[in-house]
Design a protein around this motif. Structure first.
Motif, PDB file in Angstrom:
ATOM      1  N   SER A 188       0.831  -1.205   0.000  1.00  0.00           N
ATOM      2  CA  SER A 188       0.000   0.000   0.000  1.00  0.00           C
ATOM      3  C   SER A 188       0.866   1.256   0.000  1.00  0.00           C
ATOM      4  O   SER A 188       0.535   2.255  -0.657  1.00  0.00           O
ATOM      5  N   LYS A 189       1.980   1.222   0.719  1.00  0.00           N
ATOM      6  CA  LYS A 189       2.906   2.355   0.698  1.00  0.00           C
ATOM      7  C   LYS A 189       3.466   2.557  -0.703  1.00  0.00           C
ATOM      8  O   LYS A 189       3.576   3.696  -1.178  1.00  0.00           O
ATOM      9  N   GLU A 190       3.803   1.459  -1.390  1.00  0.00           N
ATOM     10  CA  GLU A 190       4.299   1.550  -2.767  1.00  0.00           C
ATOM     11  C   GLU A 190       3.211   2.091  -3.694  1.00  0.00           C
ATOM     12  O   GLU A 190       3.492   2.846  -4.629  1.00  0.00           O
ATOM     13  N   GLN A 191       1.971   1.717  -3.418  1.00  0.00           N
ATOM     14  CA  GLN A 191       0.859   2.211  -4.228  1.00  0.00           C
ATOM     15  C   GLN A 191       0.710   3.725  -4.069  1.00  0.00           C
ATOM     16  O   GLN A 191       0.456   4.432  -5.047  1.00  0.00           O
ATOM     17  N   VAL A 192       0.881   4.233  -2.865  1.00  0.00           N
ATOM     18  CA  VAL A 192       0.794   5.676  -2.628  1.00  0.00           C
ATOM     19  C   VAL A 192       1.893   6.397  -3.406  1.00  0.00           C
ATOM     20  O   VAL A 192       1.644   7.426  -4.042  1.00  0.00           O
ATOM     21  N   GLU A 193       3.104   5.855  -3.381  1.00  0.00           N
ATOM     22  CA  GLU A 193       4.203   6.467  -4.133  1.00  0.00           C
ATOM     23  C   GLU A 193       3.920   6.439  -5.635  1.00  0.00           C
ATOM     24  O   GLU A 193       4.181   7.426  -6.340  1.00  0.00           O
ATOM     25  N   TRP A 229       2.080   9.090 -10.689  1.00  0.00           N
ATOM     26  CA  TRP A 229       1.031   9.164 -11.709  1.00  0.00           C
ATOM     27  C   TRP A 229       0.468  10.578 -11.778  1.00  0.00           C
ATOM     28  O   TRP A 229       0.314  11.143 -12.850  1.00  0.00           O
ATOM     29  N   ASN A 230       0.172  11.163 -10.615  1.00  0.00           N
ATOM     30  CA  ASN A 230      -0.364  12.529 -10.570  1.00  0.00           C
ATOM     31  C   ASN A 230       0.628  13.545 -11.126  1.00  0.00           C
ATOM     32  O   ASN A 230       0.241  14.465 -11.852  1.00  0.00           O
ATOM     33  N   ALA A 231       1.903  13.393 -10.782  1.00  0.00           N
ATOM     34  CA  ALA A 231       2.924  14.317 -11.290  1.00  0.00           C
ATOM     35  C   ALA A 231       3.027  14.210 -12.802  1.00  0.00           C
ATOM     36  O   ALA A 231       3.124  15.221 -13.502  1.00  0.00           O
ATOM     37  N   HIS A 232       2.986  12.975 -13.308  1.00  0.00           N
ATOM     38  CA  HIS A 232       3.064  12.779 -14.755  1.00  0.00           C
ATOM     39  C   HIS A 232       1.819  13.348 -15.434  1.00  0.00           C
ATOM     40  O   HIS A 232       1.920  13.946 -16.513  1.00  0.00           O
ATOM     41  N   TYR A 233       0.679  13.183 -14.815  1.00  0.00           N
ATOM     42  CA  TYR A 233      -0.568  13.728 -15.363  1.00  0.00           C
ATOM     43  C   TYR A 233      -0.465  15.252 -15.486  1.00  0.00           C
ATOM     44  O   TYR A 233      -0.819  15.831 -16.514  1.00  0.00           O
ATOM     45  N   TYR A 234       0.009  15.868 -14.442  1.00  0.00           N
ATOM     46  CA  TYR A 234       0.114  17.325 -14.430  1.00  0.00           C
ATOM     47  C   TYR A 234       1.067  17.825 -15.516  1.00  0.00           C
ATOM     48  O   TYR A 234       0.823  18.857 -16.141  1.00  0.00           O
ATOM     49  N   ASN A 235       2.165  17.085 -15.750  1.00  0.00           N
ATOM     50  CA  ASN A 235       3.182  17.509 -16.716  1.00  0.00           C
ATOM     51  C   ASN A 235       2.971  16.940 -18.117  1.00  0.00           C
ATOM     52  O   ASN A 235       3.781  17.190 -19.004  1.00  0.00           O
ATOM     53  N   SER A 236       1.907  16.193 -18.311  1.00  0.00           N
ATOM     54  CA  SER A 236       1.659  15.551 -19.602  1.00  0.00           C
ATOM     55  C   SER A 236       1.404  16.588 -20.691  1.00  0.00           C
ATOM     56  O   SER A 236       0.773  17.624 -20.461  1.00  0.00           O
ATOM     57  N   LYS A 237       1.879  16.286 -21.887  1.00  0.00           N
ATOM     58  CA  LYS A 237       1.690  17.173 -23.042  1.00  0.00           C
ATOM     59  C   LYS A 237       0.400  16.844 -23.801  1.00  0.00           C
ATOM     60  O   LYS A 237       0.046  17.534 -24.744  1.00  0.00           O
ATOM     61  N   GLU A 238      -0.276  15.785 -23.388  1.00  0.00           N
ATOM     62  CA  GLU A 238      -1.534  15.402 -24.048  1.00  0.00           C
ATOM     63  C   GLU A 238      -2.577  16.498 -23.858  1.00  0.00           C
ATOM     64  O   GLU A 238      -2.573  17.213 -22.854  1.00  0.00           O
ATOM     65  N   GLU A 283      -4.557  10.415 -19.112  1.00  0.00           N
ATOM     66  CA  GLU A 283      -4.696   9.200 -18.300  1.00  0.00           C
ATOM     67  C   GLU A 283      -4.024   8.008 -18.973  1.00  0.00           C
ATOM     68  O   GLU A 283      -3.333   7.224 -18.310  1.00  0.00           O
ATOM     69  N   ARG A 284      -4.226   7.856 -20.281  1.00  0.00           N
ATOM     70  CA  ARG A 284      -3.563   6.762 -21.013  1.00  0.00           C
ATOM     71  C   ARG A 284      -2.049   6.893 -20.922  1.00  0.00           C
ATOM     72  O   ARG A 284      -1.344   5.908 -20.696  1.00  0.00           O
ATOM     73  N   ASP A 285      -1.561   8.109 -21.093  1.00  0.00           N
ATOM     74  CA  ASP A 285      -0.130   8.370 -21.014  1.00  0.00           C
ATOM     75  C   ASP A 285       0.405   8.001 -19.627  1.00  0.00           C
ATOM     76  O   ASP A 285       1.441   7.348 -19.499  1.00  0.00           O
ATOM     77  N   CYS A 286      -0.302   8.397 -18.589  1.00  0.00           N
ATOM     78  CA  CYS A 286       0.118   8.098 -17.212  1.00  0.00           C
ATOM     79  C   CYS A 286       0.062   6.606 -16.921  1.00  0.00           C
ATOM     80  O   CYS A 286       0.947   6.069 -16.247  1.00  0.00           O
ATOM     81  N   ASP A 287      -0.975   5.944 -17.424  1.00  0.00           N
ATOM     82  CA  ASP A 287      -1.101   4.500 -17.198  1.00  0.00           C
ATOM     83  C   ASP A 287       0.060   3.746 -17.833  1.00  0.00           C
ATOM     84  O   ASP A 287       0.531   2.746 -17.292  1.00  0.00           O
ATOM     85  N   LYS A 288       0.538   4.235 -18.987  1.00  0.00           N
ATOM     86  CA  LYS A 288       1.700   3.609 -19.633  1.00  0.00           C
ATOM     87  C   LYS A 288       2.987   3.913 -18.871  1.00  0.00           C
ATOM     88  O   LYS A 288       3.857   3.065 -18.749  1.00  0.00           O
ATOM     89  N   GLU A 289       3.082   5.116 -18.365  1.00  0.00           N
ATOM     90  CA  GLU A 289       4.303   5.556 -17.684  1.00  0.00           C
ATOM     91  C   GLU A 289       4.421   4.983 -16.266  1.00  0.00           C
ATOM     92  O   GLU A 289       5.516   4.742 -15.778  1.00  0.00           O
ATOM     93  N   VAL A 290       3.285   4.775 -15.590  1.00  0.00           N
ATOM     94  CA  VAL A 290       3.289   4.299 -14.194  1.00  0.00           C
ATOM     95  C   VAL A 290       2.371   3.076 -14.077  1.00  0.00           C
ATOM     96  O   VAL A 290       1.337   3.119 -13.415  1.00  0.00           O
ATOM     97  N   PRO A 291       2.750   1.942 -14.704  1.00  0.00           N
ATOM     98  CA  PRO A 291       1.878   0.759 -14.673  1.00  0.00           C
ATOM     99  C   PRO A 291       1.779   0.117 -13.290  1.00  0.00           C
ATOM    100  O   PRO A 291       0.841  -0.626 -13.010  1.00  0.00           O
ATOM    101  N   GLU A 292       2.733   0.421 -12.409  1.00  0.00           N
ATOM    102  CA  GLU A 292       2.712  -0.203 -11.087  1.00  0.00           C
ATOM    103  C   GLU A 292       1.509   0.230 -10.254  1.00  0.00           C
ATOM    104  O   GLU A 292       1.114  -0.481  -9.327  1.00  0.00           O
ATOM    105  N   LEU A 293       0.906   1.362 -10.589  1.00  0.00           N
ATOM    106  CA  LEU A 293      -0.284   1.802  -9.850  1.00  0.00           C
ATOM    107  C   LEU A 293      -1.416   0.791 -10.037  1.00  0.00           C
ATOM    108  O   LEU A 293      -2.035   0.346  -9.072  1.00  0.00           O
TER     109      LEU A 293
END
Length: 97
Positions: free
Chosen positions: A37-42, A47-56, A63-73
């Motif tokens: 669960s701690k790893e999930q929070v990280e 994921w949120n940081a990537h979403y905010y900085n996404s060029k999409e 969301e698709r871009d973030c899901d590809k970049e952070v599949p561990e979530l």
């Protein structure tokens, strides 16, 4: 041994019907779930940081871009769901004994 390997080993032992140390396995499984669960929070923070900085341009694209970049979530969420079910089953087994 990683958290995922330990969860897998505990569940495989439980699946084989090795109930001798069920209370220990149950305790270890729930502790591993906490660590996962701690790893999930990280991963969620990444994921949120990537979403905010996404060029999409669209939310769905971001969301698709973030899901590809952070599949561990996604992986953490699914493993925690299934491990929770096994933990509940172990608790029932302990109550019956």
């Amino acid at each position: 041994m990683t958290v995922l390997e330990k969860i897998t080993a505990i569940i495989e032992t439980y699946e084989r019907g090795a109930y001798k140390d069920l209370h220990i396995m149950h305790r270890e499984l729930t502790c591993c779930m906490f660590h996962l669960s701690k790893e999930q929070v990280e991963a969620h923070q990444k994921w949120n940081a990537h979403y905010y900085n996404s060029k999409e341009k669209t939310n769905a694209g971001k969301e698709r871009d973030c899901d590809k970049e952070v599949p561990e979530l996604y992986m953490c969420r699914k493993i925690l769901e299934s491990a929770k079910g096994v933990s509940i089953a172990m608790g029932y087994e302990l109550k019956m004994n």
